[in-house]
Design an enzyme around this catalytic site. Structure first.
Site, PDB file in Angstrom:
ATOM      1  N   ASP A  31      -3.965  -6.933  -8.025  1.00  0.00           N
ATOM      2  CA  ASP A  31      -5.380  -7.137  -8.346  1.00  0.00           C
ATOM      3  C   ASP A  31      -5.602  -6.755  -9.809  1.00  0.00           C
ATOM      4  O   ASP A  31      -6.292  -5.775 -10.135  1.00  0.00           O
ATOM      5  CB  ASP A  31      -6.245  -6.283  -7.414  1.00  0.00           C
ATOM      6  CG  ASP A  31      -6.079  -6.708  -5.965  1.00  0.00           C
ATOM      7  OD1 ASP A  31      -6.317  -7.884  -5.669  1.00  0.00           O
ATOM      8  OD2 ASP A  31      -5.680  -5.873  -5.137  1.00  0.00           O
ATOM      9  N   HIS A  43       0.843  -1.207   0.000  1.00  0.00           N
ATOM     10  CA  HIS A  43       0.000   0.000   0.000  1.00  0.00           C
ATOM     11  C   HIS A  43       0.878   1.257   0.000  1.00  0.00           C
ATOM     12  O   HIS A  43       0.558   2.247  -0.654  1.00  0.00           O
ATOM     13  CB  HIS A  43      -0.890   0.039   1.252  1.00  0.00           C
ATOM     14  CG  HIS A  43      -1.910  -1.061   1.315  1.00  0.00           C
ATOM     15  ND1 HIS A  43      -1.838  -2.094   2.215  1.00  0.00           N
ATOM     16  CD2 HIS A  43      -3.034  -1.267   0.587  1.00  0.00           C
ATOM     17  CE1 HIS A  43      -2.872  -2.897   2.043  1.00  0.00           C
ATOM     18  NE2 HIS A  43      -3.615  -2.431   1.067  1.00  0.00           N
TER      19      HIS A  43
END
Ligand code: PAF
Length: 273
Positions: A141, A28
């Protein structure tokens, strides 16, 4: 949140959004770094989105680490953290969803019905609330990225989608908030998911039939019986349509993607070539 964005914009700043479900890790933070590079003001949203979890999935047990997340955001120089509640985002009478119908087919879409509808809906809502110029997502993703790029294009959303590379542990395991579910024995096997993708990639040459590539991935994973593969797919990196024969290499057109259970934990990973 809207006031913050309006003030930033009035001050001549562009806004970069990093949408997350919290439990922030180095992956992140690499998205935050990218946002800092692409915009003047960085917003991180933290919201465990109930509508992208299916029945029997890990919504309840999804790790929530708010205090550590806020400290990590502060240390990373994030300008604002948006932390809505589920009741604010999805009140009882919520009834409007965004459904991307091409890229969301196959891969995770086949095994997690409604998942991408939930993702597209919440991300569209976050775009409406935060009004970012750029939003940063992780390549891990890959199908989510494809769905969101298509949503942005189809609905003329004024947001640039920026994609940061997969952050990995030294042994190759892709970083994921779900890695903390792994037992120590599972953690030892986990890097084999990426190793299997590399085995598939190593047999991919222009003109090779996709099943040959997929068989190499499956053969590698087969050596580690703790894995229970859900899918191994060679897809067009933009549309997510299955690829039958490997085409031109090096142009990033092919997505070799895998999802597998390791014990009770579902892991995903991919390689693009
Ligand atoms: O990638 C995620 O963490 C989530 O799918 C996202 C984009 C924050 C939407 O809930």
């Amino acid at each position: 949140m809207r006031e913050f964005s309006a003030l930033s914009r009035a001050g001549g700043k562009t806004i970069g959004l990093v949408p997350t479900m919290g439990c922030l890790h180095r992956g992140h933070l690499s998205l935050v770094t990218r946002a800092h590079q692409e915009a003047n003001s960085t917003v991180v949203s933290i919201f465990v989105n109930p509508v992208q979890f299916g029945v029997g999935e890990d919504f309840e047990k999804y790790p929530r680490t708010e205090a550590a997340d806020l400290a990590a955001c502060e240390a990373a120089g994030v300008d604002a953290v948006f932390l809505p509640t589920a009741a604010e985002m999805f009140p009882q009478d919520f009834s409007t969803f965004v459904n991307e119908e091409q890229c969301a087919k196959g891969l995770c879409g086949e095994f997690r019905p409604g998942h991408f509808r939930g993702v597209a809906t919440v991300v569209h809502m976050l775009f409406n609330i935060v009004a970012p110029d750029v939003a940063v997502f992780g390549q891990k993703d890959a199908q989510q990225v494809a769905v969101l790029r298509k949503m942005v294009r189809d609905l003329f959303l004024p947001v640039k989608i920026s994609v940061a590379p997969i952050a990995r542990e030294a042994d190759g395991l892709a970083l994921s908030s779900r890695n903390r579910y792994l037992t120590s024995a599972e953690r030892r096997d986990a890097p084999q998911l990426h190793a299997a993708l590399l085995a598939g990639k190593s047999v991919a040459r222009s003109g090779v039939a996709a099943p040959e590539v997929l068989a190499a991935v499956a053969a590698h994973l087969g050596c580690f019986p703790a894995f229970c593969p859900q899918y191994i797919v060679l897809a067009d990196a933009v549309t997510m349509a299955p690829v039958e024969t490997v085409g031109e290499l090096g142009a990033g057109k092919h997505l070799l993607a895998v999802a597998a259970y390791l014990g009770a934990t579902r892991l995903i990973d991919n390689e693009v070539f």
